[in-house]
Design an enzyme around this catalytic site. Structure first.
Site, PDB file in Angstrom:
ATOM      1  NE  ARG A 175      14.624  20.560  51.056  1.00 32.53           N
ATOM      2  CZ  ARG A 175      15.390  19.589  51.532  1.00 32.53           C
ATOM      3  NH1 ARG A 175      16.345  19.863  52.398  1.00 32.53           N
ATOM      4  NH2 ARG A 175      15.217  18.330  51.151  1.00 32.53           N
ATOM      5  CE  LYS A 215      23.613  15.239  55.692  1.00 39.78           C
ATOM      6  NZ  LYS A 215      24.387  14.062  56.184  1.00 39.78           N
ATOM      7  CB  ILE A 216      17.046  13.088  51.264  1.00 37.33           C
ATOM      8  CG1 ILE A 216      15.987  12.675  50.240  1.00 37.33           C
ATOM      9  CG2 ILE A 216      17.146  12.064  52.394  1.00 37.33           C
ATOM     10  CD1 ILE A 216      16.350  11.425  49.455  1.00 37.33           C
ATOM     11  CB  THR A 217      12.639  15.885  53.411  1.00 36.17           C
ATOM     12  OG1 THR A 217      11.544  15.543  54.284  1.00 36.17           O
ATOM     13  CG2 THR A 217      12.212  17.019  52.494  1.00 36.17           C
ATOM     14  CG  PHE A 218       7.935  11.849  50.794  1.00 33.24           C
ATOM     15  CD1 PHE A 218       7.946  11.470  49.460  1.00 33.24           C
ATOM     16  CD2 PHE A 218       6.714  11.915  51.453  1.00 33.24           C
ATOM     17  CE1 PHE A 218       6.763  11.166  48.799  1.00 33.24           C
ATOM     18  CE2 PHE A 218       5.529  11.608  50.810  1.00 33.24           C
ATOM     19  CZ  PHE A 218       5.558  11.233  49.477  1.00 33.24           C
ATOM     20  CB  ALA A 276      10.871  18.503  57.443  1.00 34.59           C
ATOM     21  N   GLY A 302      10.775  26.211  52.614  1.00 31.20           N
ATOM     22  CA  GLY A 302       9.957  26.411  53.811  1.00 31.20           C
ATOM     23  C   GLY A 302       9.766  25.198  54.680  1.00 31.20           C
ATOM     24  CB  ILE A 303       7.556  24.423  57.234  1.00 31.55           C
ATOM     25  CG1 ILE A 303       6.145  24.966  56.966  1.00 31.55           C
ATOM     26  CG2 ILE A 303       8.444  25.525  57.800  1.00 31.55           C
ATOM     27  CD1 ILE A 303       5.435  25.453  58.220  1.00 31.55           C
ATOM     28  CB  CYS A 323      16.177  15.596  57.993  1.00 27.83           C
ATOM     29  SG  CYS A 323      14.564  16.251  57.510  1.00 27.83           S
TER      30      CYS A 323
END
EC number: 2.3.1.181
Length: 228
Positions: free
Chosen positions: A76, A79-82, A143, A156-157, A174
């Site tokens: 995707r 950057k980074i997310t959880f 996000a 996606g979200i 992010c």
């Protein structure tokens, strides 16, 4: 009216969720449906999009991150997310040829669906200039990170309902350092995940002008047109 399918699941490991997305992608590619919306929660996982790297935006040693959650590099954007329990993850696997071949419009509509949903709970959310996602003031509540192949979307979200926000404290979510994250619970809204999923389906139907039929995993078996 466009016709689609919606799949509602429980808490799913990240790689299992990815495999489900790929099966849905194949079904949409074969034009068996205009789109498939997958709704689930993930077991704790950090994902790094194409704009990120392992050395960027992680505020603690990698080994410590891996003790807390899984960690994957993914396709995707961003950057980074959880992702974790208490967060509604929605994967719209949509054939944009059935709408408009416009990725920016697609992202705008994803944001719109979430903004309308939150409004029903009395949360005034919106967009933030130069950033994607849905925001409440200077805190991100949802996000967005998508990928598009052959005009079919995936990823996606992620909407924070009652997520453990402490996981975000280990990263610059992010890649953003100047703003924080929030959740419906942090904003004083106590609600069941299943209710949020149901209402989100309604908002997707409104915004994307599509009617969903609920399915289970057995319906993701792709029909081989050569044998049909």
């Amino acid at each position: 009216m466009r016709r689609g399918e919606v799949l509602k699941l429980g808490v799913v490991p990240y790689l299992e969720g990815k495999e489900i997305q790929l099966k849905a992608f194949e079904k949409v590619k074969k034009e068996e449906t205009d789109g498939i919306l997958i709704l689930l929660q993930h077991k704790p996982v950090y994902t790094i999009g194409v704009s990120g790297g392992y050395d960027e935006d992680i505020l603690v040693p990698i080994d410590y991150i891996k003790e807390k959650a899984e960690l994957y590099k993914v396709e995707r954007g961003g950057k980074i997310t959880f992702h974790g329990p208490g967060q509604v993850v929605a994967y719209p696997i949509f054939n944009l040829a059935k709408w408009q071949k416009d990725v920016h419009l697609f992202v705008h509509n994803l944001e719109e669906a979430v903004i309308r949903l939150l409004r029903e709970y009395g949360i005034i959310a919106g967009r933030k200039e130069k950033y994607t996602g849905v925001w409440v003031g200077d805190e991100k509540i949802c996000a967005i990170g998508i990928a598009v192949k052959r005009w079919i979307t995936w990823h996606g979200i992620a909407l924070n309902v009652n997520t453990d926000l402490s996981y975000f404290g280990l990263i610059n979510a992010c890649g953003i350092t100047e703003f924080g994250v929030t959740s419906m619970k942090k904003l004083g809204i106590e609600v069941e995940i299943e209710e949020v999923m149901d209402r989100l389906v309604d908002k997707f139907e409104e915004v994307f002008e599509i009617k969903f039929e609920e399915i289970d995993l057995t319906r993701l078996a792709v029909v081989d047109s050569a044998k049909a």
